[in-house]
Design a protein around this motif. Structure first.
Motif, PDB file in Angstrom:
ATOM      1  N   ASP A  41       0.698  -1.098   0.149  1.00 14.51           N
ATOM      2  CA  ASP A  41      -0.008  -0.015   0.003  1.00 14.51           C
ATOM      3  C   ASP A  41       0.737   1.112   0.035  1.00 14.51           C
ATOM      4  O   ASP A  41       1.012   1.854   0.874  1.00 14.51           O
ATOM      5  CB  ASP A  41      -0.946   0.179   1.298  1.00 14.51           C
ATOM      6  CG  ASP A  41      -1.929   1.316   1.173  1.00 14.51           C
ATOM      7  OD1 ASP A  41      -1.853   1.997   0.028  1.00 14.51           O
ATOM      8  OD2 ASP A  41      -2.380   1.498   2.505  1.00 14.51           O
ATOM      9  N   TYR A  48      -5.766   0.823   0.599  1.00 14.14           N
ATOM     10  CA  TYR A  48      -6.050  -0.242  -0.642  1.00 14.14           C
ATOM     11  C   TYR A  48      -4.727  -0.336  -1.334  1.00 14.14           C
ATOM     12  O   TYR A  48      -3.917   0.394  -1.430  1.00 14.14           O
ATOM     13  CB  TYR A  48      -7.024   0.388  -1.520  1.00 14.14           C
ATOM     14  CG  TYR A  48      -8.528   0.443  -1.006  1.00 14.14           C
ATOM     15  CD1 TYR A  48      -9.177  -0.670  -1.050  1.00 14.14           C
ATOM     16  CD2 TYR A  48      -8.955   1.487  -0.178  1.00 14.14           C
ATOM     17  CE1 TYR A  48     -10.475  -0.455  -0.421  1.00 14.14           C
ATOM     18  CE2 TYR A  48     -10.166   1.644   0.266  1.00 14.14           C
ATOM     19  CZ  TYR A  48     -11.066   0.749   0.381  1.00 14.14           C
ATOM     20  OH  TYR A  48     -12.135   0.694   0.809  1.00 14.14           O
ATOM     21  N   ARG A  52      -9.370  -1.978  -7.014  1.00 15.30           N
ATOM     22  CA  ARG A  52      -8.530  -1.995  -5.958  1.00 15.30           C
ATOM     23  C   ARG A  52      -8.701  -3.290  -5.014  1.00 15.30           C
ATOM     24  O   ARG A  52      -9.750  -3.748  -5.084  1.00 15.30           O
ATOM     25  CB  ARG A  52      -8.890  -0.757  -4.972  1.00 15.30           C
ATOM     26  CG  ARG A  52      -8.596   0.715  -5.641  1.00 15.30           C
ATOM     27  CD  ARG A  52      -8.752   1.821  -4.782  1.00 15.30           C
ATOM     28  NE  ARG A  52     -10.440   1.741  -4.050  1.00 15.30           N
ATOM     29  CZ  ARG A  52     -10.631   2.742  -3.196  1.00 15.30           C
ATOM     30  NH1 ARG A  52      -9.629   3.699  -2.854  1.00 15.30           N
ATOM     31  NH2 ARG A  52     -11.581   2.554  -2.761  1.00 15.30           N
ATOM     32  N   ALA A 111      -8.588  -4.647  -1.202  1.00 11.14           N
ATOM     33  CA  ALA A 111      -8.702  -4.082   0.350  1.00 11.14           C
ATOM     34  C   ALA A 111      -7.836  -5.042   1.283  1.00 11.14           C
ATOM     35  O   ALA A 111      -7.301  -6.228   0.666  1.00 11.14           O
ATOM     36  CB  ALA A 111     -10.121  -4.512   0.967  1.00 11.14           C
ATOM     37  N   GLU A 112      -7.403  -4.824   2.441  1.00 14.12           N
ATOM     38  CA  GLU A 112      -6.514  -5.679   3.138  1.00 14.12           C
ATOM     39  C   GLU A 112      -7.156  -7.132   3.379  1.00 14.12           C
ATOM     40  O   GLU A 112      -6.397  -8.138   3.363  1.00 14.12           O
ATOM     41  CB  GLU A 112      -6.296  -5.011   4.587  1.00 14.12           C
ATOM     42  CG  GLU A 112      -5.135  -5.925   5.385  1.00 14.12           C
ATOM     43  CD  GLU A 112      -5.088  -5.123   6.668  1.00 14.12           C
ATOM     44  OE1 GLU A 112      -5.985  -5.194   7.717  1.00 14.12           O
ATOM     45  OE2 GLU A 112      -3.801  -4.612   6.995  1.00 14.12           O
TER      46      GLU A 112
END
Length: 225
Positions: free
Chosen positions: A142, A148, A198, A200-201
């Motif tokens: 990131d 993201y 994107r 996400a974690e």
């Protein structure tokens, strides 16, 4: 050096004088030492509170002492951090990757690493929990710290990782990952995302845990000879 020159005669006087010295320098030094000890104790308490079940007070104290010896200013600069990585990868260009690792550890974005950030980094990268390590890996990818990961960021980190790989090892890489671009494309494909989407974690961690190849691609693993 100058402070030592001032202190020596006063220490000698203290041996023959039963009354405590009232010299302003003694007062300032005493206050300074007391303040430094309070700062150290506070720092250790704050750090210990983060890892109540991971590290002992003794371990953290020893690391703090070593940290202060190696970094008298109490902070690690990007240049010093790059030097450390260069020693670990003498046959490669580690500066780019080191800058990204430094950025991921510099949680308050002040351009340096203090002891708390150092110990958090140690915890994140050395703990046995895979999810904890992947949380750090996510922060590494990131790049802009917006929460993201984009494919562009994956390419940037893959380029940095690729520079860690010695030329002779690069020649032995599989055809579909023997360039930074191919490595990035192969890794991104595991997350089932379009190029403009994107990640996400949680998606990143899940995708890596479910794919051993993805786990290998997010870092440099020397080839076994």
């Amino acid at each position: 050096m100058f402070l030592t020159a001032f202190l020596i005669p006063h220490c000698a006087k203290a041996e023959t004088n039963t009354q405590p010295s009232k010299h302003p320098l003694h007062t300032r030094l005493s206050n300074f030492q007391e303040l430094e000890q309070k700062k150290k104790d506070k720092h250790l308490r704050q750090t210990k509170s983060i890892f109540r079940t991971k590290f002992t007070e003794t371990e953290i104290s020893q690391w703090y002492e070593n940290f202060q010896k190696q970094c008298p200013t109490g902070r690690i600069t990007p240049e010093e951090f790059e030097e450390i990585y260069t020693r670990f990868f003498p046959e490669a260009d580690a500066k780019s990757y080191a800058r990204h690792v430094f950025r991921s550890f510099d949680t308050n974005d002040d351009g340096t690493l203090d002891f708390k950030e150092y110990i958090i980094a140690l915890h994140m990268t050395s703990t046995g929990k895979t999810t904890r390590k992947l949380e750090w890996a996510f922060s590494l990818f990131d790049v802009d710290k917006n929460g993201y990961i984009s494919k562009t960021e994956v390419k940037e980190i893959c380029q940095a990782i690729f520079k860690l790989i010695p030329p002779e090892e690069q020649k032995k890489l599989p055809e579909d990952e023997n360039t930074p671009e191919k490595r990035a494309n192969k890794l991104w494909a595991f997350f089932d995302k379009k190029d403009n989407e994107r990640l996400a974690e949680g998606e990143f961690i899940k995708g890596v845990i479910e794919n051993e190849t993805a786990m290998r691609l997010i870092h440099y693993e020397p080839l076994k000879h």
